[in-house]
Design a protein around this motif. Structure first.
Motif, PDB file in Angstrom:
ATOM      1  N   ALA A 215      12.162 -29.735  25.149  1.00 33.65           N
ATOM      2  CA  ALA A 215      11.997 -29.923  23.712  1.00 33.65           C
ATOM      3  C   ALA A 215      10.508 -29.983  23.381  1.00 33.65           C
ATOM      4  N   CYS A 216      10.055 -29.081  22.559  1.00 36.94           N
ATOM      5  CA  CYS A 216       8.670 -29.167  22.082  1.00 36.94           C
ATOM      6  C   CYS A 216       8.543 -30.407  21.196  1.00 36.94           C
ATOM      7  N   PRO A 217       7.499 -31.214  21.373  1.00 33.34           N
ATOM      8  CA  PRO A 217       7.381 -32.454  20.606  1.00 33.34           C
ATOM      9  C   PRO A 217       7.138 -32.229  19.107  1.00 33.34           C
ATOM     10  N   HIS A 218       6.806 -30.999  18.703  1.00 33.29           N
ATOM     11  CA  HIS A 218       6.507 -30.744  17.298  1.00 33.29           C
ATOM     12  C   HIS A 218       7.778 -30.689  16.447  1.00 33.29           C
ATOM     13  N   ARG A 219       8.633 -29.715  16.691  1.00 32.87           N
ATOM     14  CA  ARG A 219       9.876 -29.588  15.928  1.00 32.87           C
ATOM     15  C   ARG A 219      11.107 -29.534  16.839  1.00 32.87           C
ATOM     16  N   LYS A 220      10.916 -29.908  18.103  1.00 29.70           N
ATOM     17  CA  LYS A 220      12.002 -30.059  19.067  1.00 29.70           C
ATOM     18  C   LYS A 220      12.743 -28.756  19.386  1.00 29.70           C
ATOM     19  N   LEU A 221      12.108 -27.621  19.162  1.00 35.59           N
ATOM     20  CA  LEU A 221      12.712 -26.393  19.650  1.00 35.59           C
ATOM     21  C   LEU A 221      12.748 -26.455  21.174  1.00 35.59           C
ATOM     22  N   PRO A 222      13.872 -26.082  21.806  1.00 36.24           N
ATOM     23  CA  PRO A 222      13.894 -26.075  23.277  1.00 36.24           C
ATOM     24  C   PRO A 222      12.793 -25.182  23.845  1.00 36.24           C
ATOM     25  N   LEU A 223      12.047 -25.717  24.798  1.00 35.97           N
ATOM     26  CA  LEU A 223      11.016 -24.895  25.436  1.00 35.97           C
ATOM     27  C   LEU A 223      11.631 -23.727  26.185  1.00 35.97           C
TER      28      LEU A 223
ATOM     29  N   HIS B 245       5.689 -22.392  17.408  1.00 42.82           N
ATOM     30  CA  HIS B 245       4.302 -22.398  16.933  1.00 42.82           C
ATOM     31  C   HIS B 245       3.286 -22.244  18.049  1.00 42.82           C
ATOM     32  N   GLY B 246       3.720 -21.911  19.250  1.00 42.40           N
ATOM     33  CA  GLY B 246       2.795 -21.567  20.315  1.00 42.40           C
ATOM     34  C   GLY B 246       2.181 -22.718  21.074  1.00 42.40           C
ATOM     35  N   LEU B 247       2.590 -23.976  20.803  1.00 38.11           N
ATOM     36  CA  LEU B 247       2.074 -25.064  21.639  1.00 38.11           C
ATOM     37  C   LEU B 247       2.450 -24.771  23.089  1.00 38.11           C
ATOM     38  N   THR B 248       1.479 -24.966  23.976  1.00 35.16           N
ATOM     39  CA  THR B 248       1.665 -24.557  25.370  1.00 35.16           C
ATOM     40  C   THR B 248       1.472 -25.752  26.293  1.00 35.16           C
ATOM     41  N   PHE B 249       2.397 -25.908  27.273  1.00 37.00           N
ATOM     42  CA  PHE B 249       2.429 -27.088  28.127  1.00 37.00           C
ATOM     43  C   PHE B 249       2.346 -26.684  29.595  1.00 37.00           C
ATOM     44  N   ASP B 250       1.592 -27.495  30.361  1.00 39.83           N
ATOM     45  CA  ASP B 250       1.475 -27.196  31.786  1.00 39.83           C
ATOM     46  C   ASP B 250       2.640 -27.822  32.556  1.00 39.83           C
ATOM     47  N   CYS B 251       2.597 -27.730  33.892  1.00 41.85           N
ATOM     48  CA  CYS B 251       3.706 -28.207  34.732  1.00 41.85           C
ATOM     49  C   CYS B 251       3.924 -29.702  34.642  1.00 41.85           C
TER      50      CYS B 251
ATOM     51  N   ALA C 158       0.030 -36.834  20.797  1.00 40.16           N
ATOM     52  CA  ALA C 158       1.488 -36.822  20.855  1.00 40.16           C
ATOM     53  C   ALA C 158       2.046 -35.500  21.369  1.00 40.16           C
ATOM     54  N   ALA C 159       1.166 -34.527  21.592  1.00 36.96           N
ATOM     55  CA  ALA C 159       1.618 -33.217  22.076  1.00 36.96           C
ATOM     56  C   ALA C 159       1.792 -33.269  23.592  1.00 36.96           C
ATOM     57  N   VAL C 160       2.859 -33.904  24.023  1.00 33.88           N
ATOM     58  CA  VAL C 160       3.138 -34.050  25.444  1.00 33.88           C
ATOM     59  C   VAL C 160       4.654 -34.083  25.636  1.00 33.88           C
ATOM     60  N   VAL C 161       5.127 -33.534  26.735  1.00 31.21           N
ATOM     61  CA  VAL C 161       6.544 -33.626  27.079  1.00 31.21           C
ATOM     62  C   VAL C 161       6.646 -34.279  28.455  1.00 31.21           C
ATOM     63  N   ARG C 162       7.773 -34.895  28.704  1.00 31.64           N
ATOM     64  CA  ARG C 162       7.952 -35.569  29.983  1.00 31.64           C
ATOM     65  C   ARG C 162       8.190 -34.547  31.092  1.00 31.64           C
ATOM     66  N   SER C 163       7.591 -34.780  32.245  1.00 31.03           N
ATOM     67  CA  SER C 163       7.863 -33.976  33.431  1.00 31.03           C
ATOM     68  C   SER C 163       8.626 -34.830  34.434  1.00 31.03           C
ATOM     69  N   TYR C 164       9.330 -34.155  35.349  1.00 24.55           N
ATOM     70  CA  TYR C 164      10.182 -34.840  36.317  1.00 24.55           C
ATOM     71  C   TYR C 164       9.893 -34.328  37.725  1.00 24.55           C
TER      72      TYR C 164
ATOM     73  N   PRO D  42      -2.495 -23.615  18.985  1.00 21.34           N
ATOM     74  CA  PRO D  42      -3.106 -22.644  18.068  1.00 21.34           C
ATOM     75  C   PRO D  42      -3.286 -23.211  16.662  1.00 21.34           C
ATOM     76  N   GLY D  43      -4.487 -22.981  16.096  1.00 22.73           N
ATOM     77  CA  GLY D  43      -4.770 -23.417  14.743  1.00 22.73           C
ATOM     78  C   GLY D  43      -5.124 -24.875  14.615  1.00 22.73           C
ATOM     79  N   VAL D  44      -5.283 -25.588  15.743  1.00 19.02           N
ATOM     80  CA  VAL D  44      -5.597 -27.015  15.720  1.00 19.02           C
ATOM     81  C   VAL D  44      -6.925 -27.232  16.433  1.00 19.02           C
ATOM     82  N   SER D  45      -7.839 -27.995  15.818  1.00 12.07           N
ATOM     83  CA  SER D  45      -9.168 -28.187  16.410  1.00 12.07           C
ATOM     84  C   SER D  45      -9.119 -29.083  17.646  1.00 12.07           C
ATOM     85  N   HIS D  46      -8.252 -30.069  17.614  1.00  8.58           N
ATOM     86  CA  HIS D  46      -8.091 -30.973  18.755  1.00  8.58           C
ATOM     87  C   HIS D  46      -6.598 -31.122  19.065  1.00  8.58           C
ATOM     88  N   ILE D  47      -6.268 -31.072  20.327  1.00  8.59           N
ATOM     89  CA  ILE D  47      -4.862 -31.207  20.722  1.00  8.59           C
ATOM     90  C   ILE D  47      -4.410 -32.646  20.445  1.00  8.59           C
ATOM     91  N   PRO D  48      -3.364 -32.834  19.647  1.00 11.30           N
ATOM     92  CA  PRO D  48      -2.903 -34.190  19.321  1.00 11.30           C
ATOM     93  C   PRO D  48      -2.418 -34.938  20.578  1.00 11.30           C
TER      94      PRO D  48
END
Length: 353
Positions: A46-54, A69-75, A91-97, A83-89
């Protein structure tokens, strides 16, 4: 309902490749993919922005790009591009396992990552023994709560009625069961002496005539089972080496992953002490085991539906193993939840101060 500090099977190893593999475990949506170095990454799906499944996005190298919206997450779930944001928020994080590959399966730790010790994965004896054959098994979805499956796997008696043409026969009806509670789980077992060989096993045993048969059903917490079958000529019963030279040994490994409270993903494979390289034997095992498990699936789905409408108030002596397993598992879950709540309270108190 679920023990979180535990390893669960998320997929068959070959199912995870350079695509985005969506699954659900313990009510949590996950996305799995294979990194460029060959390892497996697991993220909350789930992308933390609008919860679209990654899993609806794109794999870019070792990162996942959200398809909205192109938010990109590492492993590790950190956002590395917005994209379009000067600083990565923040809250822009997803849980990894944490993930581990073993026995042809991908295992995922659903609890505290600091406690994810691969040594806690159930050991499979004879996995690398060239004298033992392996039926690589399969997976299926069962429309029931996972505890009905663990009940079933601690109940040798049901084979006499559910699996009359495969694992069971009339000769084993009424034989007493021994139940043992261990630190890792519960074991239910019994010897049946001088009985007919059940139809599934009759194809493979090396001797003729009646047998001594051992049923050994053990389920480890949270929901991993080892079913041992021992067949010897009548009068030659033995629990361990030295066995009779014609002994038939089969170890069936069964791993239940709760999808949610009403659905279970069931993975399995078998080990056998004969025909290690015989693909035809493996094919027969796969076909017959799948047929028997389909019988279980139909029964367990109906049990789940029936119990949801009107819970049973009746227990039988054969329910001793399942009931003791449920009781101990509930204690483990309650202790885990109490520990988590205790860890949250000091943090909350510190924030208030």
């Amino acid at each position: 309902m679920f023990l979180k500090n535990a390893w669960y099977v998320a997929a068959l190893q070959h199912e995870v490749d350079r695509g985005l593999h969506a699954t659900k475990m313990l009510g949590v949506d996950l996305v799995l993919y294979r990194r460029q170095d060959g390892g497996v990454a697991v993220l909350e799906d789930a992308c933390p922005h609008r919860k679209l499944p990654l899993s609806m996005g794109r794999l870019q190298g070792d990162t996942v790009e959200c398809g909205y919206h192109g938010l990109t997450f590492d492993c590790w779930g950190q956002c590395v591009r917005a994209p379009g944001v000067s600083h990565i928020p923040k809250a822009a994080v997803v849980r990894s396992y944490p993930a581990v590959e073993r026995y042809g399966l991908v295992w995922v730790w659903m609890g505290d990552p600091a406690l994810a010790d691969p040594a806690r994965i159930m050991e499979v004896a004879h996995w690398d023994d060239p004298a033992w054959g392996v039926n690589r098994g399969d997976a299926m979805t069962v429309q029931c709560n996972y505890l009905y499956v663990t009940d079933n796997l601690l109940d040798p008696s049901h084979v006499s009625w559910v699996h009359q043409t495969s694992f069971g026969n009339a000769a084993i009806v009424g034989e007493p069961l021994k139940t043992e509670v261990r630190d890792e789980g519960v074991v239910v077992s019994r010897w049946m002496r001088d009985v007919e060989v059940a139809p599934f096993y009759a194809k493979f045993v090396k001797f003729r005539g009646n047998c001594d048969r051992k049923q050994h059903y053990e389920v480890h917490f949270p929901a991993h089972a080892l079913i041992k079958a021992i067949f010897t000529p009548a009068g030659a019963a033995a629990d361990s080496e030295p066995f009779h030279e014609d002994v038939f040994l089969m170890d069936s490994y069964n791993f239940m992953t709760p999808v949610d409270e009403e659905t279970t993903r069931y993975y399995w494979f078998q080990m056998r002490n004969f025909s290690p390289d015989d693909e035809e034997v493996s094919r027969q095992f796969s076909e017959d085991v799948r047929h028997a498990f389909e019988e279980d699936r139909a029964v367990l789905a109906a049990v789940h539906a029936g119990m949801a409408k009107s819970p049973s108030k009746l227990d039988l002596p054969l329910d001793s193993g399942p009931l003791r397993f449920r009781r101990k598992l509930r204690q483990l879950i309650e202790a885990e939840q109490a520990g988590a709540a205790q860890a949250v309270r000091p943090a909350a108190a510190l924030q208030e101060a």
